[in-house]
Scaffold this motif. Structure first.
Motif, PDB file in Angstrom:
ATOM      1  N   ALA A  32       2.124   8.178  -3.174  1.00 26.18           N
ATOM      2  CA  ALA A  32       1.394   7.203  -3.999  1.00 26.18           C
ATOM      3  C   ALA A  32       2.213   5.928  -4.173  1.00 26.18           C
ATOM      4  N   THR A  33       3.518   6.089  -4.374  1.00 25.00           N
ATOM      5  CA  THR A  33       4.392   4.930  -4.567  1.00 25.00           C
ATOM      6  C   THR A  33       4.452   4.072  -3.308  1.00 25.00           C
ATOM      7  N   LYS A  34       4.453   4.713  -2.150  1.00 28.40           N
ATOM      8  CA  LYS A  34       4.439   3.955  -0.893  1.00 28.40           C
ATOM      9  C   LYS A  34       3.179   3.106  -0.784  1.00 28.40           C
ATOM     10  N   ARG A  35       2.029   3.702  -1.125  1.00 28.19           N
ATOM     11  CA  ARG A  35       0.772   2.940  -1.056  1.00 28.19           C
ATOM     12  C   ARG A  35       0.767   1.794  -2.067  1.00 28.19           C
ATOM     13  N   LEU A  36       1.291   2.076  -3.257  1.00 30.69           N
ATOM     14  CA  LEU A  36       1.361   1.029  -4.286  1.00 30.69           C
ATOM     15  C   LEU A  36       2.290  -0.092  -3.819  1.00 30.69           C
ATOM     16  N   ALA A  37       3.444   0.271  -3.266  1.00 37.26           N
ATOM     17  CA  ALA A  37       4.397  -0.735  -2.800  1.00 37.26           C
ATOM     18  C   ALA A  37       3.807  -1.586  -1.682  1.00 37.26           C
ATOM     19  N   GLN A  38       3.004  -0.973  -0.819  1.00 36.32           N
ATOM     20  CA  GLN A  38       2.374  -1.730   0.260  1.00 36.32           C
ATOM     21  C   GLN A  38       1.383  -2.735  -0.302  1.00 36.32           C
ATOM     22  N   ASP A  39       0.640  -2.351  -1.349  1.00 39.46           N
ATOM     23  CA  ASP A  39      -0.292  -3.289  -1.973  1.00 39.46           C
ATOM     24  C   ASP A  39       0.455  -4.450  -2.621  1.00 39.46           C
TER      25      ASP A  39
END
Length: 244
Positions: A150-157
């Motif tokens: 989830a953190t990876k997806r958030l960081a990408q956004d």
């Protein structure tokens, strides 16, 4: 399932119950049988629990089927579990759809085999229109792994400019979790006498009530679930506050 007067909803019972289904292997070994025999018995128990949910007022049921750590088990047991998952989904698909059960899977599917993933996708599609019990199956799931993904997806956004760093708070991260469309669990049950949460729904269970019971999962019944829900309904849940 026959009508049981003990299996009825408590006015303040849990809406979302999560279960760590532990003890299948020990249940089988106590009977002189291989561990996979216990896993098959445990799979049969799932149906009884799912069928009891409407009577108990449980709208959401989340079960821990296979963790990211379970790959450490013997190759024979892991292969047997994957075969069991495929057979279970194929066998129960029509029954779950007919009983108005909505099925979702959470966890990282990358390591699962293509046939199993296809069956998971099919079951989700077949039950997508159902609005009865929401059954979520955690398969190749780990709480830390979920938060990391989830953190990876958030960081990408954030990197893409779709989200400002200053807007990231405890309300933001849950939108990126596997369970983003589900309410947090009210009650978490672990069977088999172990008193640990084993990396299950770490973020979501921050304010859940816990029940650690000695019953091995293949012996767990709808009646025991009802008693745990009754106990939950009698608890005073303050979420960090105090009564005035």
């Amino acid at each position: 399932m026959p009508k049981d007067p003990e299996i009825e909803a408590h006015p303040h019972g849990p809406r979302h119950v999560a279960i760590i289904m532990d003890g299948n292997g020990r249940w089988a070994q106590a009977r002189g049988r291989p561990r996979l025999f216990g896993h098959h018995a445990g799979a049969k128990r799932v149906r009884e629990v799912v069928e009891a949910c409407p009577s108990l007022g449980i709208k959401y049921l989340t079960i821990f089927a296979f963790s990211t750590e379970n790959w450490k088990r013997t190759q024979v047991e892991v292969a047997g579990l994957m075969s069991l998952f495929r057979r279970y989904i194929a066998k129960e698909m029509q029954a779950l759809a007919a009983k108005n059960v909505r099925v979702r899977f959470i966890g990282d599917r990358v390591r699962l085999d293509a046939k199993l993933i296809a069956l998971m996708d099919q079951l989700e599609i077949e039950t997508a229109g159902n609005d009865g019990t929401h059954l979520t199956i955690a398969l190749n799931y780990g709480g830390r792994d979920e938060v990391a993904r989830a953190t990876k997806r958030l960081a990408q956004d954030v990197a893409d400019g779709a989200l400002r760093p200053e807007d990231v708070d405890e309300e933001t991260l849950p939108k990126y979790l596997d369970t983003c469309v589900l309410p947090d669990p009210d009650l978490v049950i672990r069977t088999s006498g172990e008193a640990r949460i084993s990396n299950f729904l770490l973020w979501q269970s921050a304010y859940a009530e816990y029940e650690f019971i000695d019953t091995l999962w293949p012996d767990f019944t709808a009646g025991e679930l009802a008693r745990l829900c009754q106990s939950y309904g009698a608890r005073d849940r303050r979420f960090g506050a105090v009564k005035a």
